[in-house]
Design a protein around this motif. Structure first.
Motif, PDB file in Angstrom:
ATOM      1  N   ILE A 242      -3.412   9.340 -11.438  1.00 54.72           N
ATOM      2  CA  ILE A 242      -2.209   9.456 -10.621  1.00 54.72           C
ATOM      3  C   ILE A 242      -2.455  10.352  -9.409  1.00 54.72           C
ATOM      4  CG2 ILE A 242       0.133  10.440 -10.594  1.00 54.72           C
ATOM      5  CD1 ILE A 242       0.505   9.342 -13.416  1.00 54.72           C
ATOM      6  N   THR A 243      -3.159  11.444  -9.613  1.00 56.06           N
ATOM      7  CA  THR A 243      -3.491  12.335  -8.495  1.00 56.06           C
ATOM      8  C   THR A 243      -4.296  11.590  -7.434  1.00 56.06           C
ATOM      9  OG1 THR A 243      -3.510  14.263  -9.969  1.00 56.06           O
ATOM     10  CG2 THR A 243      -4.647  14.479  -7.853  1.00 56.06           C
ATOM     11  N   GLN A 244      -5.266  10.810  -7.877  1.00 58.89           N
ATOM     12  CA  GLN A 244      -6.105  10.050  -6.952  1.00 58.89           C
ATOM     13  C   GLN A 244      -5.303   8.987  -6.209  1.00 58.89           C
ATOM     14  OE1 GLN A 244      -9.345   7.951  -8.853  1.00 58.89           O
ATOM     15  NE2 GLN A 244      -9.703   6.637  -7.072  1.00 58.89           N
ATOM     16  N   PHE A 245      -4.514   8.216  -6.926  1.00 55.56           N
ATOM     17  CA  PHE A 245      -3.827   7.091  -6.295  1.00 55.56           C
ATOM     18  C   PHE A 245      -2.605   7.518  -5.496  1.00 55.56           C
ATOM     19  CE2 PHE A 245      -5.918   4.744  -9.932  1.00 55.56           C
ATOM     20  CZ  PHE A 245      -6.949   4.256  -9.140  1.00 55.56           C
ATOM     21  N   ASN A 246      -2.044   8.679  -5.793  1.00 53.72           N
ATOM     22  CA  ASN A 246      -0.965   9.203  -4.942  1.00 53.72           C
ATOM     23  C   ASN A 246      -1.478   9.508  -3.541  1.00 53.72           C
ATOM     24  OD1 ASN A 246       1.127   9.019  -6.760  1.00 53.72           O
ATOM     25  ND2 ASN A 246       1.089  11.171  -7.357  1.00 53.72           N
ATOM     26  N   GLU A 247      -2.747   9.853  -3.436  1.00 51.23           N
ATOM     27  CA  GLU A 247      -3.348  10.102  -2.133  1.00 51.23           C
ATOM     28  C   GLU A 247      -3.648   8.804  -1.395  1.00 51.23           C
ATOM     29  OE1 GLU A 247      -4.041  12.979  -0.401  1.00 51.23           O
ATOM     30  OE2 GLU A 247      -2.671  13.786  -1.914  1.00 51.23           O
ATOM     31  N   GLN A 248      -3.912   7.752  -2.139  1.00 50.56           N
ATOM     32  CA  GLN A 248      -4.276   6.476  -1.515  1.00 50.56           C
ATOM     33  C   GLN A 248      -3.062   5.612  -1.196  1.00 50.56           C
ATOM     34  OE1 GLN A 248      -7.269   4.414  -3.811  1.00 50.56           O
ATOM     35  NE2 GLN A 248      -8.453   6.277  -4.185  1.00 50.56           N
ATOM     36  N   TYR A 249      -2.034   5.684  -2.040  1.00 52.23           N
ATOM     37  CA  TYR A 249      -0.848   4.830  -1.868  1.00 52.23           C
ATOM     38  C   TYR A 249       0.316   5.679  -1.382  1.00 52.23           C
ATOM     39  CZ  TYR A 249      -3.449   1.069  -4.030  1.00 52.23           C
ATOM     40  OH  TYR A 249      -4.394   0.094  -4.285  1.00 52.23           O
ATOM     41  N   LYS A 250       0.368   5.819  -0.054  1.00 50.26           N
ATOM     42  CA  LYS A 250       1.370   6.666   0.592  1.00 50.26           C
ATOM     43  C   LYS A 250       2.304   5.816   1.426  1.00 50.26           C
ATOM     44  CE  LYS A 250      -1.531  10.818   1.012  1.00 50.26           C
ATOM     45  NZ  LYS A 250      -2.126  11.761   1.962  1.00 50.26           N
ATOM     46  N   PRO A 251       3.515   6.329   1.683  1.00 50.52           N
ATOM     47  CA  PRO A 251       4.024   7.666   1.363  1.00 50.52           C
ATOM     48  C   PRO A 251       4.784   7.748   0.040  1.00 50.52           C
ATOM     49  CG  PRO A 251       5.547   6.591   2.827  1.00 50.52           C
ATOM     50  CD  PRO A 251       4.429   5.612   2.603  1.00 50.52           C
ATOM     51  N   ILE A 252       4.967   6.623  -0.660  1.00 55.73           N
ATOM     52  CA  ILE A 252       5.821   6.636  -1.852  1.00 55.73           C
ATOM     53  C   ILE A 252       5.066   7.098  -3.091  1.00 55.73           C
ATOM     54  CG2 ILE A 252       7.294   5.241  -3.354  1.00 55.73           C
ATOM     55  CD1 ILE A 252       7.808   3.393  -0.964  1.00 55.73           C
ATOM     56  N   GLY A 253       3.844   6.634  -3.267  1.00 58.35           N
ATOM     57  CA  GLY A 253       3.063   7.015  -4.443  1.00 58.35           C
ATOM     58  C   GLY A 253       3.588   6.372  -5.709  1.00 58.35           C
ATOM     59  N   LEU A 254       3.470   7.070  -6.820  1.00 62.33           N
ATOM     60  CA  LEU A 254       3.899   6.545  -8.116  1.00 62.33           C
ATOM     61  C   LEU A 254       5.405   6.335  -8.137  1.00 62.33           C
ATOM     62  CD1 LEU A 254       3.258   5.858 -11.114  1.00 62.33           C
ATOM     63  CD2 LEU A 254       3.633   8.282 -11.619  1.00 62.33           C
TER      64      LEU A 254
ATOM     65  N   GLY B 201       0.784  -1.233   0.000  1.00 62.14           N
ATOM     66  CA  GLY B 201       0.000   0.000   0.000  1.00 62.14           C
ATOM     67  C   GLY B 201       0.813   1.279   0.000  1.00 62.14           C
ATOM     68  N   ALA B 202       2.153   1.169  -0.004  1.00 61.58           N
ATOM     69  CA  ALA B 202       2.986   2.373   0.080  1.00 61.58           C
ATOM     70  C   ALA B 202       3.181   3.060  -1.266  1.00 61.58           C
ATOM     71  CB  ALA B 202       4.357   2.030   0.665  1.00 61.58           C
ATOM     72  N   GLY B 203       2.953   2.346  -2.350  1.00 58.71           N
ATOM     73  CA  GLY B 203       3.183   2.934  -3.664  1.00 58.71           C
ATOM     74  C   GLY B 203       2.641   2.047  -4.759  1.00 58.71           C
ATOM     75  N   TYR B 204       2.835   2.468  -6.004  1.00 54.69           N
ATOM     76  CA  TYR B 204       2.277   1.723  -7.138  1.00 54.69           C
ATOM     77  C   TYR B 204       3.020   2.089  -8.420  1.00 54.69           C
ATOM     78  CZ  TYR B 204       0.039   6.122  -8.443  1.00 54.69           C
ATOM     79  OH  TYR B 204      -0.179   7.431  -8.804  1.00 54.69           O
ATOM     80  N   SER B 205       2.841   1.233  -9.417  1.00 55.42           N
ATOM     81  CA  SER B 205       3.398   1.506 -10.745  1.00 55.42           C
ATOM     82  C   SER B 205       2.267   1.510 -11.760  1.00 55.42           C
ATOM     83  CB  SER B 205       4.434   0.440 -11.125  1.00 55.42           C
ATOM     84  OG  SER B 205       3.825  -0.832 -11.244  1.00 55.42           O
TER      85      SER B 205
END
Length: 395
Positions: free
Chosen positions: A132-144, A79-83
């Motif tokens: 990306i804006t949406q999922f950067n808020e959900q997948y923290k703290p690393i994001g994309l 849950g910390a980030g995503y690709s």
């Protein structure tokens, strides 16, 4: 040992540990020590760094085998980030979003109304930016963490699009456009390369694997010793332009009688529409395979498909070959009929099977390439996660 050597050893140990954690899904420090041969002090230091970087998390699960504390398990912090993986085809774009554990959590198809490169890029980013804006808020703290892009054409080792037969794109850079917009690493590759990589990551973690894509053209993705084989400048795998009829149908590539003009599913669709105009291509294939209807069209198609496949097997001697096409996927009889035509005594392979990932493979491969580079590993193994054992791609 000098500083450079110490730094190299540290990076090597880090890579080994990350690969082991990913492969096993969840395991303890003691398990890591046993599996890797690294001492507990080294593992403690490395794991603490990975936890501080939010790449790894600790969990207490299950009952301990004896009285006392339950074992503390380590796993990737999904849950910390995503690709993001992107498949750019002639008429559509597929976007696939995977968390740090490689699980697909969102995908979307974007229909295209143009083949103009700048307009396609604009349409892509119109869908990609809000996601990306949406999922950067959900997948923290690393994001994309990065983006992998599949292109249906020739891509150089420098991520440059050399030529796409469908859109007629030449000497263009998807990488530059996306890097400037999102300020994240971008990796661009041929769609067949990303398809075979996805198959290896999610289903077939073997060192040598072939995947043949059959949709509108024919492409070959090759995994050799766990790496995508690209050839001298990145042009390897353009197997659809192998000549099977020296004086055959003219091809846009400049030759005549290229394999994909006879054995791609685009070629089969054309023949089916002429033979069974009252049925859709899928309906006609279903009828032929399920009802045993004698079809010269299918036999003609499989003859040419087997010719090219025979050549590939005899040249490369692959362990496993995956065929990825809309007609073949899910139809065991299709594969059986094809294998009956491989009559050469030199044919030697373990298995030919249809893809389980289907037309999602390229985008999933793009997302996986971004993950592999983010982790800095040599191999990415999600086979034990069993993400796509059924129709789980409808997300």
């Amino acid at each position: 040992m000098d500083t450079g050597d110490a730094s190299y050893i540290k990076q090597l140990n880090r890579r080994i540990l990350i690969e082991e954690i990913i492969k096993n899904i969840s395991l303890s420090r003691s398990d890591l020590s046993r599996n890797t041969g690294l001492n507990k002090a080294t593992i403690s230091v490395q794991v603490n760094e990975l936890i501080n970087e939010n790449i790894v998390i600790e969990k207490t699960e299950g009952e301990s085998v004896s009285r006392g504390r339950k074992p503390i398990l380590l796993e990737i912090n999904g849950g910390a980030g995503y690709s993001v993986g992107i498949d750019i085809d002639e008429h559509s774009i597929l976007l696939a979003f995977c968390d740090l554990k490689g699980e697909l959590f969102h995908k979307t198809w974007v229909p295209l109304e143009t083949i103009d490169f700048e307009e396609v890029m604009e349409q892509l980013m119109n869908h990609l930016t809000p996601a990306i804006t949406q999922f950067n808020e959900q997948y923290k703290p690393i994001g994309l963490i990065g983006i992998g892009v599949g292109v249906h054409g020739i891509v150089s080792n420098e991520n440059e699009i050399i030529y796409t037969p469908k859109q007629q794109w030449s000497r263009l850079h998807v990488e530059n456009v996306l890097k400037e917009t999102y300020n994240k690493p971008v990796y661009v590759d041929n769609n067949a390369n990303l398809c075979v990589f996805a198959e290896q990551v999610y289903y077939e973690h073997i060192p040598d694997l072939f995947c043949i894509t059959l949709y509108s053209g024919i492409g070959l993705g090759i995994i050799n010793n766990h790496n995508i084989y690209r050839g001298y400048q990145g042009f390897a795998g353009e197997i659809g332009h192998m000549i099977v009829e020296p004086k055959g149908i003219p091809c846009p590539c400049g030759n005549k009688g290229c394999w994909e003009l006879y054995a791609s599913e685009k070629a089969l669709k054309k023949q089916l529409n002429e033979k069974y105009p009252e049925l859709s291509p899928q309906e006609s294939i279903q009828q032929i395979l399920e009802e045993g209807v004698d079809s010269e069209v299918l036999d003609y198609y499989l003859d040419y498909l087997s010719i090219g496949l025979n050549n590939i097997i005899n040249i490369f001697n692959p362990e496993k070959i995956i065929l990825n096409g809309a007609f073949i996927n899910g139809h065991t009889d299709f594969i059986n009929n094809l294998e009956r035509k491989l009559t050469s005594k030199f044919n030697n392979y373990l298995q030919i099977r249809a893809s389980f990932l289907g037309d999602n493979a390229c985008a999933l491969g793009g997302a996986a390439v971004a993950l592999k580079n983010f982790f800095g590993v040599n191999m990415l193994n999600h086979v034990n996660y069993h993400y796509f054992k059924s129709d789980l791609l409808e997300i």
